[in-house]
Design a protein around this motif. Structure first.
Motif, PDB file in Angstrom:
ATOM      1  N   PRO A 128       8.159  -2.845   2.159  1.00  0.00           N
ATOM      2  CA  PRO A 128       7.039  -1.906   2.376  1.00  0.00           C
ATOM      3  C   PRO A 128       5.693  -2.594   2.161  1.00  0.00           C
ATOM      4  O   PRO A 128       5.596  -3.664   1.560  1.00  0.00           O
ATOM      5  CB  PRO A 128       7.297  -0.808   1.340  1.00  0.00           C
ATOM      6  N   LEU A 129       4.637  -1.938   2.666  1.00  0.00           N
ATOM      7  CA  LEU A 129       3.299  -2.530   2.650  1.00  0.00           C
ATOM      8  C   LEU A 129       2.756  -2.752   1.239  1.00  0.00           C
ATOM      9  O   LEU A 129       2.093  -3.762   0.989  1.00  0.00           O
ATOM     10  CB  LEU A 129       2.335  -1.615   3.449  1.00  0.00           C
ATOM     11  N   PRO A 130       2.977  -1.880   0.233  1.00  0.00           N
ATOM     12  CA  PRO A 130       2.405  -2.135  -1.103  1.00  0.00           C
ATOM     13  C   PRO A 130       2.906  -3.422  -1.738  1.00  0.00           C
ATOM     14  O   PRO A 130       2.200  -4.044  -2.515  1.00  0.00           O
ATOM     15  CB  PRO A 130       2.837  -0.905  -1.906  1.00  0.00           C
ATOM     16  N   VAL A 131       4.133  -3.844  -1.430  1.00  0.00           N
ATOM     17  CA  VAL A 131       4.665  -5.069  -2.036  1.00  0.00           C
ATOM     18  C   VAL A 131       4.643  -6.236  -1.063  1.00  0.00           C
ATOM     19  O   VAL A 131       5.251  -7.276  -1.312  1.00  0.00           O
ATOM     20  CB  VAL A 131       6.114  -4.833  -2.515  1.00  0.00           C
ATOM     21  N   LEU A 132       3.978  -6.077   0.077  1.00  0.00           N
ATOM     22  CA  LEU A 132       3.934  -7.138   1.086  1.00  0.00           C
ATOM     23  C   LEU A 132       3.024  -8.267   0.616  1.00  0.00           C
ATOM     24  O   LEU A 132       1.931  -8.032   0.117  1.00  0.00           O
ATOM     25  CB  LEU A 132       3.421  -6.565   2.427  1.00  0.00           C
ATOM     26  N   THR A 133       3.480  -9.510   0.778  1.00  0.00           N
ATOM     27  CA  THR A 133       2.691 -10.691   0.425  1.00  0.00           C
ATOM     28  C   THR A 133       2.280 -11.421   1.698  1.00  0.00           C
ATOM     29  O   THR A 133       2.759 -11.119   2.795  1.00  0.00           O
ATOM     30  CB  THR A 133       3.510 -11.631  -0.470  1.00  0.00           C
ATOM     31  N   LEU A 190      -6.304  -4.097   4.964  1.00  0.00           N
ATOM     32  CA  LEU A 190      -5.343  -3.049   5.309  1.00  0.00           C
ATOM     33  C   LEU A 190      -4.858  -2.328   4.051  1.00  0.00           C
ATOM     34  O   LEU A 190      -4.587  -1.131   4.072  1.00  0.00           O
ATOM     35  CB  LEU A 190      -4.139  -3.661   6.035  1.00  0.00           C
ATOM     36  N   THR A 191      -4.737  -3.056   2.960  1.00  0.00           N
ATOM     37  CA  THR A 191      -4.274  -2.418   1.729  1.00  0.00           C
ATOM     38  C   THR A 191      -5.289  -1.422   1.210  1.00  0.00           C
ATOM     39  O   THR A 191      -4.943  -0.393   0.602  1.00  0.00           O
ATOM     40  CB  THR A 191      -3.989  -3.508   0.692  1.00  0.00           C
TER      41      THR A 191
END
Length: 611
Positions: free
Chosen positions: A528-533, A603-604
């Motif tokens: 998911p986007l919150p944990v994307l590096t 984006l975050t």
């Protein structure tokens, strides 16, 4: 009706016919099968059942498999010595009490010698391994059990090459086991020695006397003396002429074995040897004693000298090699220690010089400063030192964290690439098999039509000849034929090129489909986007320029559409892909791209936006 014992033997024979069995599996199968058949036969009240089972094991060839397994190369056994020793015991037990029937001559002249040779070969292999001494004892007991039932095998055992190797072993326990083998055999069967020939008795006596001359262990000497006395008790007058051929034996007994704890038995054997020498003169006896002693001493001394010389060169070279290696290692350690001490000394000197220079410079600077600025200058120096220490520590911590993250990312990327390659390979293989299965078989042009008979072929040949006769080809020039031939070749070449282009296009489409499916699988398993590096985002970048551009435009359009006010979404739909809107969004976000780290941070920060 077939009994249970015969059924077990038949089933064992069928299992042994399997060619896929390795030597270890075959030995385990033989042990389990033979042991089970013998146990089932042993519980029967009728004693003839056990004899019938053993005979069936011989006639069906199961015992032949046992002999082949015992004679295998030690490298193929792979250290499975316990199973091999158990098989030797079972084979020896089956050969005792067996009724060969009409094959009696082949059993006694061929099969039993092969069994004996296999047992002795296994015993010689176990003798070389110190951890297999109990298994060696077990195999030698099997040989003794076989000799008690079949006396004619004694000559073969004593003259066997493997038994000679066992006799040449320097281990006291091995020599004692060999002598005890014959003691137990003679004790168990009273008429064992009486059934032997003079040559066999002489071979056995030669072995016992050799043990007395070579060995110095009291247990081996006592067992050898007991065996000779036992032979004299059973053979009586037949043994005395044979003992006379060993001149000097009584002197060896009196000189080497008296005072070892069995003097009474030594005296009996000396009296037995000297009982038949009363008719000879003392001078002859003394001369023979001296000559025999000289021969024995010369043989023993030559053996000791040859053994010492053979091991001397090897021992000297080994000693020199170890001494030189030790001296070289000590010298290297001493040089390394000197270099290390010199380096430490230089480092300490340079640090001390640098510290002195720094303090000297600091004192000079303090002398130039006004008194009211000295305290602030010292505080500034302390703060700068703390900043340097913190910067070094943070740099070390970040480098360590980066290395750990990079290793994890590389491992994850490699796993994804391997999975993609595996999927693509499987898809290509599947498509190739499906095309091969669905493609209609092509019939070569040279194969004739189905159902064409000889009469039809003759009729067609007649029609062709009539057509040629009515339409002669004399008016066609050779140039016209060449031109037609070239046109046909060009048409055929163009057709082949089109077929090749279609085939390449199909392959390219299949590769693109496989690649697309792989990318879809990766997108489906994306975090998911919150944990994307940033590293995970880079793995979804497409190597194709048009695809990356299209994805970028679509993403920008989606961002613009989400930022429009609610009254703009009423009525007709707004063209979010217009160049004006794209340029405006591009200028506002400063060149947004999905794969960049700065764009991922933007984006975050946007709420409710999903990639």
């Amino acid at each position: 009706m077939e009994s249970s014992e015969e059924a077990l033997v038949s089933e064992l024979k069928k299992q042994l016919e399997d060619e896929d069995l390795n030597p270890e599996q075959k030995i385990d199968l033989l042990n389990k099968g033979i042991n089970k058949a013998l146990n089932v036969a042993a519980v029967q009240t009728n004693s003839s059942v056990l004899t019938r089972v053993k005979s069936q094991l011989y006639h069906t060839g199961v015992l032949s498999h046992c002999v082949l397994a015992l004679s295998l190369d030690p490298r193929r056994l792979r250290g499975n010595w316990t199973a091999a020793a158990t098989l030797a015991q079972l084979t020896s037990s089956c050969c005792v009490g067996l009724d060969p029937g009409e094959h009696s001559e082949a059993f006694h002249r061929l099969f039993l010698p092969s069994v004996t040779d296999g047992l002795l070969s296994l015993a010689s292999q176990l003798m070389r391994r110190a951890e297999c001494l109990s298994l060696f004892r077990k195999v030698m007991d099997s040989v003794g059990w076989l000799l008690r039932a079949h006396t004619q095998l004694t000559t073969q055992v004593l003259s066997s090459v493997h038994y000679e190797q066992i006799q040449m072993c320097d281990d006291v326990t091995v020599a004692l086991l060999c002598v005890q083998l014959w003691i137990q055999t003679c004790t168990a069967s009273r008429d064992f020695l009486s059934r032997l020939s003079d040559d066999s008795v002489l071979l056995l006596l030669n072995e016992v006397v050799g043990q007395l001359a070579v060995s110095s262990d009291p247990a081996v000497g006592r067992a050898s003396v007991r065996l000779i006395l036992l032979m004299a008790n059973q053979l009586q007058l037949k043994l005395q002429p044979l003992l006379l051929s060993f001149r000097g034996l009584d002197n060896v007994l009196d000189k080497d074995w008296r005072g070892q704890g069995f003097d009474q038995e030594v005296d009996q054997l000396i009296a037995l040897i000297q009982s038949d020498r009363g008719t000879r003169s003392p001078s002859q006896v003394s001369t023979e004693h001296v000559r025999a002693a000289c021969v024995i001493q010369a043989a023993w001394r030559s053996y000791q000298t040859r053994r010492r010389v053979r091991s001397l060169n090897r021992a000297v070279s080994t000693l020199q090699r170890r001494y030189r290696a030790r001296r070289r290692q000590q010298q290297q350690q001493k040089e390394a220690q000197q270099w290390e001490e010199e380096l430490k000394y230089q480092v300490c000197v340079r640090r001390q010089q640098a510290r002195r220079a720094f303090h000297q410079k600091q004192r000079q600077l303090l002398q130039l400063l006004p008194p009211d600025q000295v305290q602030s200058y010292l505080q500034e120096c302390e703060r700068h030192a703390a900043v340097v220490i913190q910067s070094f520590w943070r740099g070390f911590r970040e480098r360590r964290r980066y290395n750990n993250t990079r290793r994890h990312t590389l491992r994850h990327t490699h796993t994804q690439q391997q999975a993609a390659k595996t999927l693509q390979r499987a898809v290509r293989r599947f498509l190739q098999k499906r095309r091969a299965a669905t493609a209609p078989p092509t019939t070569p042009f040279w194969i004739g039509q189905k159902g064409l008979t000889d009469s039809r072929r003759a009729e067609l040949k007649t029609q062709v000849e009539e057509y040629i006769a009515v339409h002669p080809s004399s008016h066609v020039s050779p140039e016209e034929c060449e031109r037609l031939h070239e046109e046909v070749q060009l048409l055929l070449l163009s057709e082949l090129q089109r077929v090749e282009e279609r085939r390449r296009e199909e392959q390219r489409m299949e590769a693109l489909l496989a690649h697309t499916h792989t990318q879809l699988e990766l997108l489906r398993d994306a975090p998911p986007l919150p944990v994307l590096t940033a590293t995970d985002a880079e793995s979804f970048l497409s190597p194709s320029g048009p695809i990356a551009t299209r994805a970028r435009d679509a993403h920008n359009a989606m961002l613009q559409a989400s930022r429009l006010p609610w009254w703009r979404t009423l009525g007709e739909p707004v063209d979010v892909f217009s160049p004006a809107h794209l340029q405006e969004l591009e200028a506002e976000l400063g060149g947004l791209f999905v794969g960049g780290s700065a764009e991922v941070d933007k984006l975050t920060e946007l709420d409710g936006i999903n990639l």
